[in-house]
Design a protein around this motif. Structure first.
Motif, PDB file in Angstrom:
ATOM      1  N   ASN A   1      34.511  43.987  39.535  1.00  0.00           N
ATOM      2  CA  ASN A   1      34.509  44.677  40.811  1.00  0.00           C
ATOM      3  C   ASN A   1      34.952  46.114  40.534  1.00  0.00           C
ATOM      4  O   ASN A   1      36.045  46.339  40.031  1.00  0.00           O
ATOM      5  CB  ASN A   1      35.449  43.977  41.791  1.00  0.00           C
TER       6      ASN A   1
ATOM      7  N   ASP B   1      29.889  43.864  41.103  1.00  0.00           N
ATOM      8  CA  ASP B   1      30.168  44.282  42.472  1.00  0.00           C
ATOM      9  C   ASP B   1      30.738  45.691  42.417  1.00  0.00           C
ATOM     10  O   ASP B   1      31.487  46.029  41.497  1.00  0.00           O
ATOM     11  CB  ASP B   1      31.185  43.348  43.126  1.00  0.00           C
ATOM     12  N   TYR B   2      30.401  46.488  43.420  1.00  0.00           N
ATOM     13  CA  TYR B   2      30.892  47.861  43.409  1.00  0.00           C
ATOM     14  C   TYR B   2      30.918  48.423  44.821  1.00  0.00           C
ATOM     15  O   TYR B   2      30.237  47.942  45.723  1.00  0.00           O
ATOM     16  CB  TYR B   2      30.029  48.751  42.515  1.00  0.00           C
TER      17      TYR B   2
ATOM     18  N   SER C   1      41.497  47.369  49.312  1.00  0.00           N
ATOM     19  CA  SER C   1      41.473  46.323  48.278  1.00  0.00           C
ATOM     20  C   SER C   1      42.870  45.801  47.989  1.00  0.00           C
ATOM     21  O   SER C   1      43.066  44.607  47.774  1.00  0.00           O
ATOM     22  CB  SER C   1      40.822  46.839  46.986  1.00  0.00           C
TER      23      SER C   1
ATOM     24  N   ASN D   1      39.000  38.681  44.462  1.00  0.00           N
ATOM     25  CA  ASN D   1      37.678  39.272  44.398  1.00  0.00           C
ATOM     26  C   ASN D   1      37.612  40.636  45.066  1.00  0.00           C
ATOM     27  O   ASN D   1      36.655  41.348  44.912  1.00  0.00           O
ATOM     28  CB  ASN D   1      36.632  38.337  45.007  1.00  0.00           C
ATOM     29  N   ASN D   2      38.634  41.029  45.819  1.00  0.00           N
ATOM     30  CA  ASN D   2      38.628  42.328  46.464  1.00  0.00           C
ATOM     31  C   ASN D   2      39.335  43.398  45.640  1.00  0.00           C
ATOM     32  O   ASN D   2      39.178  44.576  45.907  1.00  0.00           O
ATOM     33  CB  ASN D   2      39.280  42.242  47.846  1.00  0.00           C
TER      34      ASN D   2
END
Length: 193
Positions: free
Chosen positions: A2, A26-27, A43, A55-56
Motif C-alpha cells: 500500500n 494499492d496506492y 491511514s 490494509n490502510n
C-alpha cells in the motif's frame, strides 16, 4: 503493498498509476502538501481505530521533493511532509523521487536525522518498482538512521557536509547494486525459460 504517492506532476502521476496497477499494488495519489498529510493522517487513524486492519497503513511513501501547497504564502516541500509523517510514525519508509537527489538527501538527513531512499528523476518503471518492492535498501537506510539518532544530541546533528555526501554515495551505490543484481537475476531467469 500500500503506497502513498505525493507528486504534483500529472504525467508522473499517470505513470505511477499504470506501473502500480500492473504490479497489483494499492496506492493513493495526493498532489500537494495538504492532501498528502491528510491522506497519511487518515491511514494512521484507520489503523488506530482497528488494530487488526493494517490494509490502510502505508508500506511506503513516495515524495516529490518540490511540492506545492494550496496556500501560496506557505513554502512547503517534500522535506516538510517527511518531517510531519515521521512525527506521526518515526519508522515510516520514505522514498524521495527527485531531480536533485543529492540535495534532497543531504537536506533530509541533516534536518531529520533519518536516511531516506532516493530515486533520481528521471527513472524507468523497473527501477521504481524494484526499489519499491525491495526492502534490503530500506534496511540499510534504517541502520544508518538508527546510528544518526543515537548521536548525543538528536536535535542538533553535527554531521558535516562531506560525511553526508559520502553517505549519499554509499546509498546511491547500494541502490545501483541492488538494481544490477535484480536485472542479472531476471536475465538468468529469461535464459533458463
Amino acid at each position: 503493498m500500500n503506497i502513498l504517492i505525493i507528486e504534483d506532476d500529472d504525467d508522473i502521476c499517470q505513470l505511477y498509476s499504470i506501473w502500480l496497477e500492473e504490479n497489483r499494488h494499492d496506492y493513493i495519489i495526493a498532489k500537494n502538501y495538504e492532501d498528502g498529510i491528510s491522506e497519511y493522517e487518515k491511514s494512521i487513524h484507520n489503523t488506530d481505530e482497528n488494530p487488526k486492519s493494517h490494509n490502510n497503513s502505508f508500506d511506503l511513501v513516495v515524495l516529490d521533493y518540490d511540492l506545492p501547497s494550496r496556500n501560496i504564502s506557505i513554502n512547503q516541500n517534500g522535506l516538510h511532509i517527511a518531517k510531519k509523517i515521521l512525527e506521526m510514525k518515526n519508522d515510516q519508509r520514505i522514498m524521495f523521487a527527485s531531480a536533485w537527489p543529492k540535495k534532497a538527501f543531504v537536506e533530509y538527513v541533516s534536518t531529520l536525522k533519518s536516511v531516506p531512499e532516493v530515486l533520481p528523476k528521471p527513472f524507468e518503471k523497473e527501477e521504481f518498482i524494484n526499489l519499491a518492492e525491495k526492502i534490503k535498501l530500506y534496511d540499510i537506510a534504517k541502520k544508518f538512521t538508527k546510528q544518526l539518532r543515537d548521536m548525543k544530541n538528536p536535535n542538533n546533528p553535527n554531521v558535516d557536509i562531506k560525511s553526508l555526501e559520502s553517505l549519499f554515495k554509499l546509498m546511491n551505490n547500494a541502490r545501483r547494486e541492488f538494481l544490477q543484481k535484480d536485472n542479472y537475476k531476471n536475465d538468468e531467469t529469461d535464459l533458463i525459460e
